[in-house]
Enzyme design. Sequence first.
Site, mmCIF file in Angstrom:
data_model
loop_
_atom_site.group_PDB
_atom_site.id
_atom_site.type_symbol
_atom_site.label_atom_id
_atom_site.label_comp_id
_atom_site.label_asym_id
_atom_site.label_seq_id
_atom_site.Cartn_x
_atom_site.Cartn_y
_atom_site.Cartn_z
ATOM 1 N N LYS A 116 14.957 38.190 -17.659
ATOM 2 C CA LYS A 116 15.227 36.785 -17.382
ATOM 3 C C LYS A 116 14.917 35.931 -18.601
ATOM 4 O O LYS A 116 15.575 34.915 -18.844
ATOM 5 C CB LYS A 116 14.394 36.310 -16.187
ATOM 6 C CG LYS A 116 14.856 36.835 -14.833
ATOM 7 C CD LYS A 116 14.038 36.217 -13.721
ATOM 8 C CE LYS A 116 14.609 36.567 -12.348
ATOM 9 N NZ LYS A 116 14.419 37.975 -12.017
ATOM 10 N N GLU A 200 8.748 28.607 -15.841
ATOM 11 C CA GLU A 200 9.732 27.540 -15.927
ATOM 12 C C GLU A 200 9.362 26.400 -14.986
ATOM 13 O O GLU A 200 8.654 26.592 -13.991
ATOM 14 C CB GLU A 200 11.139 28.052 -15.610
ATOM 15 C CG GLU A 200 11.350 28.573 -14.220
ATOM 16 C CD GLU A 200 12.763 29.109 -14.009
ATOM 17 O OE1 GLU A 200 13.232 29.025 -12.860
ATOM 18 O OE2 GLU A 200 13.392 29.624 -14.960
ATOM 19 N N ARG A 292 25.848 42.710 -10.436
ATOM 20 C CA ARG A 292 26.194 43.633 -9.349
ATOM 21 C C ARG A 292 26.867 42.839 -8.243
ATOM 22 O O ARG A 292 26.995 41.620 -8.331
ATOM 23 C CB ARG A 292 24.934 44.304 -8.806
ATOM 24 C CG ARG A 292 23.873 43.289 -8.362
ATOM 25 C CD ARG A 292 22.675 43.935 -7.720
ATOM 26 N NE ARG A 292 21.573 43.022 -7.534
ATOM 27 C CZ ARG A 292 21.442 42.142 -6.546
ATOM 28 N NH1 ARG A 292 22.406 42.048 -5.633
ATOM 29 N NH2 ARG A 292 20.389 41.372 -6.437
#
Length: 674
Positions: A116, A200, A292
Amino acid sequence: MFHTLLIANRGEIACRIMRTARRMGIRTVAVFSEADADARHVRLADEAHPIGGPQPQESYLRGEAILEVAKRSGAQAIHPGYGFLSENADFAEAVEAAGLVFVGPKAASMRRMGSKAGAKELMDAAGVPVVPGYTGVDQTPQTLAREAARIGFPLMIKAAHGGGGKGMRVVHGLDGFLPALESCQREATNAFGRDRVLLERYIEQPRHIEIQVFGDHHGEIIHLGERECSAQRRYQKVLEESPSPFVTPGLRERMGAAAVQAARAIDYANAGTVEFIVSPDGSFYFMEINTRLQVEHPVTEMVTGLDLVEWQLRVAAGEPLPLAQDDIVQRGHAIEVRLYAEDPDAGFLPGSGRLQRLRLPPPSEHVRVDTGVVEGDTVTIFYDPMIAKLVVHDVDRKQALARMREALALCVIEGPKSNIAFLERLVRHPAVTEATITTGTLDRELEQFTGDDAEAPPHAATHALLAAAVADLLAGERDARQAAERSGDPHAPWARADGWRLGHAGLRRIVLGDADLRHVVEAHGSDGGYAIVLDGERMEVAGARFEDDGLSGQYLSARFDGQARRYRVDVDADHVRLHDGRRRWRFARVPAFELQGGTADAGGDRLLAPMPGRIVATRVATGDEVTQGQELLVMEAMKMELALKAPRDGVVAGLHAATGDFVEADAVLVSLET
């Protein structure tokens, strides 16, 4: 196109892929663990091969075993489904090295999104909006705490290599940062094998909106519209829908363009999802790309009329995208919910056990059911406890919600506890019907969706009990008539189930069990007309009868003291089940003169394992003083962590499990001095 496809997954997604492959004339090969030897995906496949023990690490995560099966079976391609190895770049690379086709993006694209932290940096460089935060390689607690103070609170800690809501914590102040960091890193290590995290800024009152993207190997990338997944609990999606009621045409165009831009930045091919966090003012920020197929892909299929698995297979075989961006048209509204074996009233504790009864709505043009189990199958402790995905579609959101309420009312799950009643309250809650729900609503206001129904009308439970008694009476009379018809003397009075006796009016005694309660109802009458007495109160019932609507089951309609009421009803030898259109009841049919036994009270001197699982942390030692509610152990079970707490104040007399131990349900973990 491939002639044989190996599906490296289990459950409903494996069954879903098989349906499409079979329609395309492709032979399917399944793999299975010891726990899944009798699973539905095994029974549906053209051939199936065992690959190891029940734990995922012993089977579905063993890439080399899956490749060996592919070679033996002559498979040309491997579809990873979602979860397990679906986002594992090393596995995708190994598949290609073996001369097979991996149905998904290239390994290089996965690696760019596998972290990430790296993904955020890449998207920022590509001009895709990102949330301010920290993605550095220095992962010392001191550095992370310093960066957290710089970013400001509230703040989110996220596993850098994670997904599916695992390894995520929201922290509201520096004093709670380090404990949350430790828990997040431990969960990330257990789930993904790496403990790196990123930080974050946590957007207040956000929406979770994602864009379905698709790319081919000829350089074309398009999007198929958005899905809103704001109804979440602990970052696990509960309800998904398309289109989003929040998104305007202008916002949809901007988000779609940003999603395509993000996919181009990593040279993406096949199906993927670009997830955004959206603020109340419409500002949106990149979260991640899921490389996916998503669990919620059916809502996109329902509104576009496309089969995304077919697209995956065609793109993997080298074909161009079947449609261009301008050809994508959305029609109507679709909603998906996930039926789980879990107990919402006990903190959504995952369940396991045999599905003693499983009733799901019949598929139609408006209702779709994706499931990997049938009645009699077992929900095991080793995998996610999802039983089915229930998807509905109609011309607009209001009618789609009505379809979902009707479909949920038809569902019956018995054996392990389920979240059906929770979902029924969810789809009626104003936050959903008025489309104001955000990602924090369920966690913040969970008591409105669990426990006792505060909005239930007065005497609703009593009315349901009386209706259950009437259903019991009608079912008894029906069964007696059918038995008489099969006998040699169908008109004999002894064959009637109306309580008839020589010399006095018939009296029947019905006993219905509800949890630990035993309700005794007395009734006179027959053939739909009864005088019923409950707790000294008498009620006249007239016109009672069963009706079959020919599609969704049986109804009971009757007049109770002149007031007409109608229930969906299901009566078998052991239970009476009722649904009044908003809530459900289940009563046991108890023999009228059954002896009652007592219940043992184990007291508060022991802490028991609530379910099978593995101990991942111990917080106390023998001799420690503890207070009620203090965390004593942490257990990992069914992909989640459970904090096990002291039942009372006391002193630890014995610690009966250590970190790393696998324990069975109801095992004594900690004992307190008496």
